[in-house]
Design a protein around this motif. Sequence first.
Motif, PDB file in Angstrom:
ATOM      1  N   ASP A  35     117.522  97.943  -9.542  1.00 30.56           N
ATOM      2  CA  ASP A  35     116.891  96.636  -9.413  1.00 30.56           C
ATOM      3  C   ASP A  35     117.439  95.867  -8.218  1.00 30.56           C
ATOM      4  OD1 ASP A  35     115.378  96.942 -11.737  1.00 30.56           O
ATOM      5  OD2 ASP A  35     117.055  96.320 -12.979  1.00 30.56           O
ATOM      6  N   GLU A  36     118.069  96.577  -7.299  1.00 30.72           N
ATOM      7  CA  GLU A  36     118.736  95.924  -6.178  1.00 30.72           C
ATOM      8  C   GLU A  36     118.633  96.810  -4.942  1.00 30.72           C
ATOM      9  OE1 GLU A  36     122.405  95.548  -8.150  1.00 30.72           O
ATOM     10  OE2 GLU A  36     122.974  97.633  -7.892  1.00 30.72           O
ATOM     11  N   PHE A  37     118.890  96.223  -3.786  1.00 31.10           N
ATOM     12  CA  PHE A  37     118.905  97.001  -2.564  1.00 31.10           C
ATOM     13  C   PHE A  37     120.141  97.896  -2.544  1.00 31.10           C
ATOM     14  CE2 PHE A  37     116.614  93.104  -0.840  1.00 31.10           C
ATOM     15  CZ  PHE A  37     115.369  93.711  -0.946  1.00 31.10           C
ATOM     16  N   VAL A  38     120.053  98.991  -1.807  1.00 28.01           N
ATOM     17  CA  VAL A  38     121.161  99.944  -1.732  1.00 28.01           C
ATOM     18  C   VAL A  38     121.651 100.051  -0.286  1.00 28.01           C
ATOM     19  CG1 VAL A  38     120.311 101.276  -3.698  1.00 28.01           C
ATOM     20  CG2 VAL A  38     119.589 101.903  -1.391  1.00 28.01           C
ATOM     21  N   THR A  39     122.873 100.550  -0.136  1.00 26.75           N
ATOM     22  CA  THR A  39     123.440 100.770   1.185  1.00 26.75           C
ATOM     23  C   THR A  39     123.856 102.226   1.325  1.00 26.75           C
ATOM     24  OG1 THR A  39     125.703 100.288   0.490  1.00 26.75           O
ATOM     25  CG2 THR A  39     124.356  98.411   1.244  1.00 26.75           C
ATOM     26  N   LEU A  40     124.053 102.625   2.557  1.00 26.22           N
ATOM     27  CA  LEU A  40     124.530 103.980   2.824  1.00 26.22           C
ATOM     28  C   LEU A  40     125.873 104.206   2.144  1.00 26.22           C
ATOM     29  CD1 LEU A  40     124.287 106.684   4.367  1.00 26.22           C
ATOM     30  CD2 LEU A  40     125.382 105.553   6.317  1.00 26.22           C
ATOM     31  N   GLN A  41     126.777 103.242   2.274  1.00 25.73           N
ATOM     32  CA  GLN A  41     128.097 103.374   1.665  1.00 25.73           C
ATOM     33  C   GLN A  41     128.009 103.486   0.142  1.00 25.73           C
ATOM     34  OE1 GLN A  41     131.104 103.870   2.750  1.00 25.73           O
ATOM     35  NE2 GLN A  41     132.082 103.674   0.736  1.00 25.73           N
ATOM     36  N   GLY A  42     127.194 102.613  -0.461  1.00 28.82           N
ATOM     37  CA  GLY A  42     127.058 102.658  -1.913  1.00 28.82           C
ATOM     38  C   GLY A  42     126.474 103.965  -2.400  1.00 28.82           C
ATOM     39  N   LEU A  43     125.482 104.490  -1.687  1.00 27.76           N
ATOM     40  CA  LEU A  43     124.876 105.764  -2.084  1.00 27.76           C
ATOM     41  C   LEU A  43     125.843 106.922  -1.898  1.00 27.76           C
ATOM     42  CD1 LEU A  43     121.296 105.288  -0.596  1.00 27.76           C
ATOM     43  CD2 LEU A  43     121.916 105.342  -3.022  1.00 27.76           C
ATOM     44  N   ALA A  44     126.684 106.844  -0.866  1.00 25.03           N
ATOM     45  CA  ALA A  44     127.680 107.898  -0.648  1.00 25.03           C
ATOM     46  C   ALA A  44     128.657 107.957  -1.813  1.00 25.03           C
ATOM     47  CB  ALA A  44     128.418 107.657   0.668  1.00 25.03           C
ATOM     48  N   VAL A  45     129.079 106.779  -2.285  1.00 17.96           N
ATOM     49  CA  VAL A  45     130.005 106.726  -3.421  1.00 17.96           C
ATOM     50  C   VAL A  45     129.324 107.245  -4.682  1.00 17.96           C
ATOM     51  CG1 VAL A  45     131.301 105.178  -4.936  1.00 17.96           C
ATOM     52  CG2 VAL A  45     131.366 104.840  -2.458  1.00 17.96           C
ATOM     53  N   GLU A  46     128.077 106.808  -4.891  1.00 12.84           N
ATOM     54  CA  GLU A  46     127.387 107.142  -6.137  1.00 12.84           C
ATOM     55  C   GLU A  46     126.923 108.592  -6.194  1.00 12.84           C
ATOM     56  OE1 GLU A  46     124.149 105.088  -9.145  1.00 12.84           O
ATOM     57  OE2 GLU A  46     124.727 104.140  -7.268  1.00 12.84           O
ATOM     58  N   SER A  47     126.561 109.150  -5.051  1.00 16.32           N
ATOM     59  CA  SER A  47     126.024 110.516  -5.048  1.00 16.32           C
ATOM     60  C   SER A  47     127.057 111.567  -4.693  1.00 16.32           C
ATOM     61  CB  SER A  47     124.861 110.614  -4.052  1.00 16.32           C
ATOM     62  OG  SER A  47     125.331 110.484  -2.717  1.00 16.32           O
ATOM     63  N   GLY A  48     128.120 111.158  -3.979  1.00 13.24           N
ATOM     64  CA  GLY A  48     129.106 112.129  -3.523  1.00 13.24           C
ATOM     65  C   GLY A  48     128.678 112.900  -2.298  1.00 13.24           C
ATOM     66  N   LEU A  49     127.530 112.562  -1.703  1.00 13.76           N
ATOM     67  CA  LEU A  49     127.049 113.257  -0.521  1.00 13.76           C
ATOM     68  C   LEU A  49     127.705 112.687   0.739  1.00 13.76           C
ATOM     69  CD1 LEU A  49     123.212 113.502  -1.231  1.00 13.76           C
ATOM     70  CD2 LEU A  49     124.891 115.340  -1.365  1.00 13.76           C
ATOM     71  N   PRO A  50     127.865 113.501   1.780  1.00 10.34           N
ATOM     72  CA  PRO A  50     128.424 113.008   3.052  1.00 10.34           C
ATOM     73  C   PRO A  50     127.484 111.976   3.676  1.00 10.34           C
ATOM     74  CG  PRO A  50     128.442 115.412   2.964  1.00 10.34           C
ATOM     75  CD  PRO A  50     127.608 114.958   1.809  1.00 10.34           C
ATOM     76  N   LYS A  51     128.068 111.002   4.345  1.00  8.97           N
ATOM     77  CA  LYS A  51     127.264 109.956   4.964  1.00  8.97           C
ATOM     78  C   LYS A  51     126.266 110.492   5.986  1.00  8.97           C
ATOM     79  CE  LYS A  51     130.353 106.000   4.349  1.00  8.97           C
ATOM     80  NZ  LYS A  51     131.112 104.929   5.029  1.00  8.97           N
ATOM     81  N   PRO A  52     126.623 111.464   6.844  1.00 10.21           N
ATOM     82  CA  PRO A  52     125.626 111.977   7.790  1.00 10.21           C
ATOM     83  C   PRO A  52     124.406 112.581   7.100  1.00 10.21           C
ATOM     84  CG  PRO A  52     127.826 112.601   8.481  1.00 10.21           C
ATOM     85  CD  PRO A  52     127.963 112.034   7.109  1.00 10.21           C
ATOM     86  N   THR A  53     124.660 113.291   5.984  1.00  5.10           N
ATOM     87  CA  THR A  53     123.546 113.871   5.220  1.00  5.10           C
ATOM     88  C   THR A  53     122.672 112.787   4.629  1.00  5.10           C
ATOM     89  OG1 THR A  53     124.882 115.817   4.659  1.00  5.10           O
ATOM     90  CG2 THR A  53     122.950 115.381   3.292  1.00  5.10           C
ATOM     91  N   LEU A  54     123.300 111.774   4.035  1.00  2.00           N
ATOM     92  CA  LEU A  54     122.557 110.669   3.445  1.00  2.00           C
ATOM     93  C   LEU A  54     121.767 109.899   4.500  1.00  2.00           C
ATOM     94  CD1 LEU A  54     124.959 109.126   0.788  1.00  2.00           C
ATOM     95  CD2 LEU A  54     122.634 109.932   0.395  1.00  2.00           C
ATOM     96  N   HIS A  55     122.383 109.688   5.646  1.00  2.00           N
ATOM     97  CA  HIS A  55     121.712 108.956   6.715  1.00  2.00           C
ATOM     98  C   HIS A  55     120.443 109.677   7.143  1.00  2.00           C
ATOM     99  CE1 HIS A  55     120.955 107.459  10.826  1.00  2.00           C
ATOM    100  NE2 HIS A  55     121.416 106.323  10.337  1.00  2.00           N
ATOM    101  N   ARG A  56     120.521 110.991   7.252  1.00  2.00           N
ATOM    102  CA  ARG A  56     119.344 111.774   7.636  1.00  2.00           C
ATOM    103  C   ARG A  56     118.247 111.669   6.564  1.00  2.00           C
ATOM    104  NH1 ARG A  56     121.705 116.126   7.905  1.00  2.00           N
ATOM    105  NH2 ARG A  56     121.047 117.099   5.938  1.00  2.00           N
TER     106      ARG A  56
END
Length: 278
Positions: A35-56
Amino acid sequence: MDTDSTPTAGQPRDIGGETPTLRVFSLLELIAAKDEFVTLQGLAVESGLPKPTLHRMLRQLEDAGLLVRQVDGRHYGTGARLRELAEDILLNAAQYGATHGVLRHLAESTGESCNLTALSGDEVIYLDRVETTAPLRFTLAVGSRAPVHASASGKVLLAQMTPTQRRKLLSHSPLPALTPATLTDPDDLERSLEAARTQGWAIDDEEFLPGLVCIAVPIPSDRGRSNRCLAIQAPAMRLPAAEAPKLVEPLMAAAASIATIESEGSTDTDTRETQEVS
């Protein structure tokens, strides 16, 4: 609101899939459930995926119109294309089968028109509807919309939000007066929403259309907050607002039936998938 905190269970959510497409879809599911906006950093923490992968992956979803980056450049939200897809799925699924049967039975037993509704931006959309057979009635088609602040369903859905979420949804423009009874003062609306939150239902007393009264309850959800409502509409001369609460009991029973039907459908699907795997 940021989403840089870890999941409640303390473990990253699995963003899995046998193909890159399925992994991107899993990420989209994760974002759409919030119910809220997400950030790259928050998704990295929540998913465990590397930031470059998430950014792509985020870039792919943004390019496809499924996500929209906010003006600060850091936060992402669902895009118009994704919301349109969700509405199309709901509209085409809700009009058939057992759920529609519950709506038809409710209309027959109460003698009034019944709606299944959902939140769509700052409006309520009619997913399914069964009209009363009474000669005096308001005819509204499936796919019709009503402002969230001036409808019984909208009040129920707003009442489930936090004050911050409500302000974010309603702050972009003044609350338009559709009738003399429409609540256009934020404080008046907030008091109405507090009552809806406490009692579990809400009334539209000629606030959307002159002469139309509506009462709505949420469809129970195992996620806690519901995004859909079941509502009854009637001319005010046949159903004065003071008498509308007498319909709460049959409304809640019908809403519970819809939730049970959908829950059993999910269980049947899981059972079939298990059988196919075994």
